[in-house]
Design a protein around this motif. Structure first.
Motif, PDB file in Angstrom:
ATOM      1  N   PRO A   1      21.273 -72.982 -23.742  1.00 54.25           N
ATOM      2  CA  PRO A   1      21.125 -72.535 -25.129  1.00 54.25           C
ATOM      3  C   PRO A   1      19.665 -72.606 -25.582  1.00 54.25           C
ATOM      4  O   PRO A   1      18.958 -73.556 -25.268  1.00 54.25           O
ATOM      5  N   THR A   2      19.264 -71.564 -26.289  1.00 53.43           N
ATOM      6  CA  THR A   2      17.926 -71.528 -26.888  1.00 53.43           C
ATOM      7  C   THR A   2      18.109 -71.263 -28.376  1.00 53.43           C
ATOM      8  O   THR A   2      19.177 -70.834 -28.813  1.00 53.43           O
ATOM      9  N   ASP A   3      17.068 -71.503 -29.146  1.00 53.51           N
ATOM     10  CA  ASP A   3      17.135 -71.210 -30.577  1.00 53.51           C
ATOM     11  C   ASP A   3      17.421 -69.734 -30.795  1.00 53.51           C
ATOM     12  O   ASP A   3      18.154 -69.366 -31.713  1.00 53.51           O
ATOM     13  N   GLU A   4      16.857 -68.896 -29.929  1.00 54.64           N
ATOM     14  CA  GLU A   4      17.003 -67.456 -30.090  1.00 54.64           C
ATOM     15  C   GLU A   4      18.446 -66.998 -29.840  1.00 54.64           C
ATOM     16  O   GLU A   4      19.019 -66.268 -30.650  1.00 54.64           O
ATOM     17  N   ASN A   5      19.060 -67.433 -28.712  1.00 51.33           N
ATOM     18  CA  ASN A   5      20.425 -66.962 -28.477  1.00 51.33           C
ATOM     19  C   ASN A   5      21.431 -67.654 -29.390  1.00 51.33           C
ATOM     20  O   ASN A   5      22.451 -67.082 -29.739  1.00 51.33           O
ATOM     21  N   ARG A   6      21.114 -68.860 -29.831  1.00 50.44           N
ATOM     22  CA  ARG A   6      21.973 -69.516 -30.825  1.00 50.44           C
ATOM     23  C   ARG A   6      21.957 -68.733 -32.135  1.00 50.44           C
ATOM     24  O   ARG A   6      22.997 -68.474 -32.734  1.00 50.44           O
ATOM     25  N   ALA A   7      20.766 -68.326 -32.566  1.00 51.81           N
ATOM     26  CA  ALA A   7      20.638 -67.550 -33.811  1.00 51.81           C
ATOM     27  C   ALA A   7      21.359 -66.215 -33.695  1.00 51.81           C
ATOM     28  O   ALA A   7      22.017 -65.771 -34.643  1.00 51.81           O
TER      29      ALA A   7
ATOM     30  N   GLU B   1      28.789 -64.399 -35.609  1.00 47.61           N
ATOM     31  CA  GLU B   1      29.876 -65.206 -36.173  1.00 47.61           C
ATOM     32  C   GLU B   1      29.893 -65.127 -37.698  1.00 47.61           C
ATOM     33  O   GLU B   1      30.953 -65.002 -38.313  1.00 47.61           O
TER      34      GLU B   1
ATOM     35  N   TYR C   1      23.970 -65.473 -31.755  1.00 48.85           N
ATOM     36  CA  TYR C   1      25.411 -65.682 -31.786  1.00 48.85           C
ATOM     37  C   TYR C   1      25.892 -66.039 -33.188  1.00 48.85           C
ATOM     38  O   TYR C   1      26.910 -65.519 -33.666  1.00 48.85           O
ATOM     39  N   LEU C   2      25.168 -66.918 -33.855  1.00 54.80           N
ATOM     40  CA  LEU C   2      25.576 -67.329 -35.199  1.00 54.80           C
ATOM     41  C   LEU C   2      25.546 -66.159 -36.179  1.00 54.80           C
ATOM     42  O   LEU C   2      26.359 -66.096 -37.102  1.00 54.80           O
TER      43      LEU C   2
ATOM     44  N   PHE D   1      25.620 -65.699 -24.051  1.00 54.90           N
ATOM     45  CA  PHE D   1      25.641 -66.869 -24.921  1.00 54.90           C
ATOM     46  C   PHE D   1      26.166 -68.160 -24.299  1.00 54.90           C
ATOM     47  O   PHE D   1      25.903 -69.241 -24.821  1.00 54.90           O
TER      48      PHE D   1
ATOM     49  N   ARG E   1      16.696 -63.432 -38.802  1.00 56.55           N
ATOM     50  CA  ARG E   1      18.091 -63.623 -39.200  1.00 56.55           C
ATOM     51  C   ARG E   1      18.493 -62.619 -40.283  1.00 56.55           C
ATOM     52  O   ARG E   1      19.590 -62.070 -40.250  1.00 56.55           O
TER      53      ARG E   1
END
Length: 200
Positions: free
Chosen positions: A117-123, A129, A125-126, A112, A53
């Protein structure tokens, strides 16, 4: 450790990651791949960026600084309203129009929205954002410090404006019977006027 060129390992990591992101905006920027591209060890990369991140945030901040150099937000010779609108337009310009906007939103959908949803693609995208939010909040902070913006929650204001930008960028990708420029200008003016005249 630095190479003969004088480029630090941190800078090499950022340059490699930004290149990879530019080639594929949906790239996950894995530690091994970025380290290999930068010519540094994974330990060196982790020293500068302890988490994925942290690396993503630094890359996005760097990319944003490149595509929006010399933000007009600091030009006090123009009214605050005009400066903020110009800065928001910079974001929309990057989003493109017509075919370019459709391709960008197609990429966002397939990366996305469509997959589970996976932790990886959520991270990933966030991180995108957060960077958009950070930039808009920075513009609002500049105006607050000048006294051009009433006291209030700039974080909430930034969320509102990024939501407006998301809607306008989607509109750029969709067919329209009206002039996109006209409706976009009206919407930006209404959104900025609301922010400048409110205490939310």
């Amino acid at each position: 450790m630095e190479r003969e060129t004088g480029t630090s390992s941190r800078d090499r990591v950022l340059q490699a990651a930004m290149s990879m992101f530019g080639e594929d905006p949906g790239a996950r920027l894995s530690v091994r791949a970025v380290a290999a591209r930068a010519g540094v060890s994974t330990g060196s990369l982790r020293y500068h960026f302890p988490t994925q991140r942290a690396l993503q945030d630094a890359v996005l901040a760097g990319i944003y600084d490149v595509i929006t150099p010399g933000d007009r937000i600091h030009d006090r010779s123009a009214p605050a309203r005009d400066r903020l609108i110009d800065c928001l337009r910079q974001v929309l310009t990057f989003a493109g129009v017509g075919e370019q906007a459709r391709a960008a939103w197609s990429e966002i959908f397939t990366t996305f929205i469509e997959p589970e949803p996976t932790d990886e693609n959520r991270a990933a995208y966030l991180a995108l954002e957060r960077e958009a939010q950070r930039r808009v909040e920075y513009w609002l902070t500049v105006l607050s410090n000048e006294g051009a913006l009433a006291e209030g929650d700039n974080s909430r204001r930034a969320r509102f404006l990024t939501t407006v930008l998301n809607g306008l960028s989607i509109a750029r990708a969709l067919p329209s019977e009206e002039s996109i420029l006209t409706t976009e200008t009206e919407t930006l003016h209404a959104a900025v006027d609301h922010v400048l005249n409110s205490r939310f």
